[in-house]
Design a protein around this motif. Structure first.
Motif, short mmCIF file in Angstrom:
data_model
loop_
_atom_site.label_atom_id
_atom_site.label_comp_id
_atom_site.label_asym_id
_atom_site.label_seq_id
_atom_site.Cartn_x
_atom_site.Cartn_y
_atom_site.Cartn_z
N ALA A 85 -11.48 8.58 1.91
CA ALA A 85 -11.21 7.25 2.44
C ALA A 85 -12.40 6.67 3.20
O ALA A 85 -12.57 5.46 3.27
CB ALA A 85 -9.98 7.28 3.34
N SER A 120 -4.20 3.76 -0.07
CA SER A 120 -4.40 2.69 -1.04
C SER A 120 -5.05 1.52 -0.34
O SER A 120 -4.85 1.31 0.86
CB SER A 120 -3.05 2.25 -1.63
OG SER A 120 -3.15 0.99 -2.28
N ASN A 121 -5.84 0.75 -1.09
CA ASN A 121 -6.37 -0.47 -0.49
C ASN A 121 -5.39 -1.61 -0.74
O ASN A 121 -4.29 -1.39 -1.24
CB ASN A 121 -7.78 -0.79 -1.01
CG ASN A 121 -7.77 -1.29 -2.45
OD1 ASN A 121 -6.74 -1.34 -3.11
ND2 ASN A 121 -8.93 -1.66 -2.94
N ALA A 122 -5.78 -2.82 -0.41
CA ALA A 122 -4.88 -3.97 -0.54
C ALA A 122 -5.10 -4.73 -1.83
O ALA A 122 -4.98 -5.94 -1.87
CB ALA A 122 -5.03 -4.89 0.66
N SER A 123 -5.46 -4.02 -2.88
CA SER A 123 -5.61 -4.50 -4.25
C SER A 123 -7.03 -4.97 -4.57
O SER A 123 -7.79 -5.37 -3.68
CB SER A 123 -4.61 -5.60 -4.62
OG SER A 123 -5.14 -6.89 -4.45
N SER A 182 -11.17 -2.53 -11.11
CA SER A 182 -10.78 -1.38 -10.31
C SER A 182 -11.37 -0.10 -10.89
O SER A 182 -11.81 0.79 -10.16
CB SER A 182 -9.26 -1.26 -10.25
OG SER A 182 -8.69 -2.36 -9.59
N GLN A 192 0.83 -1.21 0.00
CA GLN A 192 0.00 0.00 0.00
C GLN A 192 0.86 1.26 0.00
O GLN A 192 0.50 2.26 -0.63
CB GLN A 192 -0.94 -0.03 1.21
CG GLN A 192 -2.03 -1.08 1.08
CD GLN A 192 -2.85 -1.24 2.34
OE1 GLN A 192 -2.39 -1.81 3.33
NE2 GLN A 192 -4.06 -0.72 2.32
#
Length: 310
Positions: free
Chosen positions: A307, A147-150, A157, A135
């Motif tokens: 967020a 950032s998120n964890a994908s 996305s 991240q």
């Protein structure tokens, strides 16, 4: 006593034909009667399949050893064109990259696996460390705060970014660049049909230069939830998104930038620094090998003020 033990451990051959299938002839007949299938072996289920396309039996030939099977499938795969033999096009989203050998050694370091104590392996702690590093990298590359964890991949996305922008802006109109990857556009349209949460439109370039960016700027209005652009675009062009970001913000719309090759941000200016509100993209180039398109990942980053939106 020996017979019972042998039977308990499965060393006695069962008397029925398929020992790992729990269905009996009676249970199959009952199931077919419920769904209105009266022919033997459930053939009515396959009536819509032309007879010449049906496979009544598998002719596998003689048994092979493990090495023989490996050689057999390798000979079949060699009939295909290898990735190293074909051309690669800028903006398409899947490329051949050199992956340094050191990458394997880095992710096998102990702090990513057993970082808690030397005598009590805590894999979860190593996972948290790996996610933190990932991240942090994505936030740095994209110029965003968090950032998120994908995600699943670059296309999904992009959809999630559009849905997020619609929730934030309380609007539905999503403008998509004509130079966006066509597969990304298709995925956005598919999600829109299913959810009804967004109304996507691919803006006509109308002969404008810069792959439709001028037309996008003209199309942004007070009903726009977000504008989705790709940089580099599907034709390999690199754009300055600053003017488009300004127009979006003037109308309280969000700018979503999707990056087909996240490694390109090691050279190009980050979208966040140019005014992008949400940055997504395909992260397969971040040391993932090409393997039939499977091991890809979607990167997703945004500004801190977004967020906590739901």
């Amino acid at each position: 006593m020996l017979t019972n033990a042998a039977r308990a451990f499965g060393t006695v051959r069962p008397t029925f034909k398929h020992p790992y299938l729990p269905h009996t002839a009676e249970s199959r007949a009952k199931a077919m009667a419920v769904i209105g299938c009266n022919r033997d072996e459930g053939c009515d289920l396959f009536m819509d399949i032309p007879g010449e396309l049906r496979c009544d039996s598998l002719e596998l030939g003689e048994a092979m050893s493990e090495s023989q099977v490996h050689a057999h499938f390798e000979a079949i795969s060699n009939k295909n064109m290898k990735a190293s033999e074909g051309p690669f096009f800028l903006g398409a989203g899947l490329y051949r990259h050199h992956i340094p050998t050191v990458v394997d050694h880095v992710f096998q370091r102990s702090e990513f696996m057993t970082a808690y104590t030397p005598y009590q392996p805590e894999v979860s702690q190593g996972t948290l460390q790996a996610l933190f590093e990932y991240q942090s990298l994505v936030a740095s590359l994209t110029g965003c705060d968090v950032s998120n964890a994908s995600m699943y991949d670059g296309a999904t996305s992009t959809v999630e970014a559009a849905l997020m922008a619609a929730r934030i802006s309380r609007r539905k109109n999503v403008l998509m660049s004509p130079s966006l990857h066509p597969q990304y556009s298709e995925v956005v349209n598919t999600y829109a049909q299913a959810s009804g949460a967004i109304v996507p439109t691919t803006v006509d370039s109308k002969g404008c230069t810069d792959a439709g960016f001028d037309a996008l700027i003209d199309a942004v209005d007070k009903k726009t939830a977000c504008v989705v652009v790709q940089n580099p675009d599907v034709y390999g062009n690199v754009h300055d998104i600053s003017a488009l970001a300004d127009k979006c913000h003037e109308n309280k719309a969000l700018l979503v930038v999707t990056v087909p090759d996240m490694a390109s941000l090691g050279l190009l200016a980050s979208p966040g620094s140019k005014g992008a509100d949400i940055v997504v993209g395909e992260g397969g180039s971040l040391a993932s090998p090409m393997s039939f398109g499977g091991p890809q990942l979607g990167c997703f980053a945004t500004k801190a003020k977004y967020a906590r939106y739901t």
